[in-house]
Write a protein that holds these residues in place. Structure first.
Motif, PDB file in Angstrom:
ATOM      1  N   VAL A  27       0.842  -1.202   0.000  1.00 62.99           N
ATOM      2  CA  VAL A  27       0.000   0.000   0.000  1.00 62.99           C
ATOM      3  C   VAL A  27       0.874   1.247   0.000  1.00 62.99           C
ATOM      4  N   GLY A  28       1.938   1.239   0.786  1.00 54.69           N
ATOM      5  CA  GLY A  28       2.857   2.379   0.836  1.00 54.69           C
ATOM      6  C   GLY A  28       3.520   2.646  -0.503  1.00 54.69           C
ATOM      7  N   ARG A  29       3.982   1.585  -1.157  1.00 53.98           N
ATOM      8  CA  ARG A  29       4.602   1.744  -2.486  1.00 53.98           C
ATOM      9  C   ARG A  29       3.605   2.288  -3.495  1.00 53.98           C
ATOM     10  N   THR A  30       2.383   1.790  -3.441  1.00 55.22           N
ATOM     11  CA  THR A  30       1.352   2.248  -4.369  1.00 55.22           C
ATOM     12  C   THR A  30       1.053   3.728  -4.166  1.00 55.22           C
ATOM     13  N   LEU A  31       0.919   4.157  -2.921  1.00 54.18           N
ATOM     14  CA  LEU A  31       0.662   5.571  -2.643  1.00 54.18           C
ATOM     15  C   LEU A  31       1.828   6.447  -3.084  1.00 54.18           C
ATOM     16  N   HIS A  32       3.051   5.969  -2.866  1.00 58.05           N
ATOM     17  CA  HIS A  32       4.231   6.732  -3.270  1.00 58.05           C
ATOM     18  C   HIS A  32       4.253   6.910  -4.793  1.00 58.05           C
ATOM     19  N   GLU A  33       4.002   5.837  -5.530  1.00 63.44           N
ATOM     20  CA  GLU A  33       3.985   5.916  -6.982  1.00 63.44           C
ATOM     21  C   GLU A  33       2.870   6.833  -7.477  1.00 63.44           C
ATOM     22  N   PHE A  34       1.713   6.771  -6.840  1.00 64.63           N
ATOM     23  CA  PHE A  34       0.595   7.631  -7.230  1.00 64.63           C
ATOM     24  C   PHE A  34       0.942   9.097  -7.016  1.00 64.63           C
ATOM     25  N   LYS A  35       1.544   9.418  -5.865  1.00 63.83           N
ATOM     26  CA  LYS A  35       1.918  10.796  -5.576  1.00 63.83           C
ATOM     27  C   LYS A  35       2.950  11.313  -6.568  1.00 63.83           C
TER      28      LYS A  35
END
Length: 59
Positions: free
Chosen positions: A33-41
């Motif tokens: 989830v953290g990686r996904t949010l980082h990539e989205f940002k």
């Protein structure tokens, strides 16, 4: 929609997630989830920067 979830509702959601995924999978799930949010940002920042560059080039 999410502003109506209180502390008891949040605890219930966390218990259900713990039951479904188990304690051994939770750290793995959190990292994903953290990686996904980082990539989205970072993608959103790139889009905004590109849009600003295009507007500056038009002027």
């Amino acid at each position: 929609m999410l502003q109506n979830i209180g502390f008891p509702g949040l605890i219930m959601i966390l218990v259900v997630v713990l039951i479904v995924f188990g304690p051994s999978k939770l750290p793995e799930l959190g990292r994903a989830v953290g990686r996904t949010l980082h990539e989205f940002k970072s993608s959103a920042k790139e889009l905004v920067a590109d849009h600003k560059e295009e507007k500056a080039a038009e002027k």
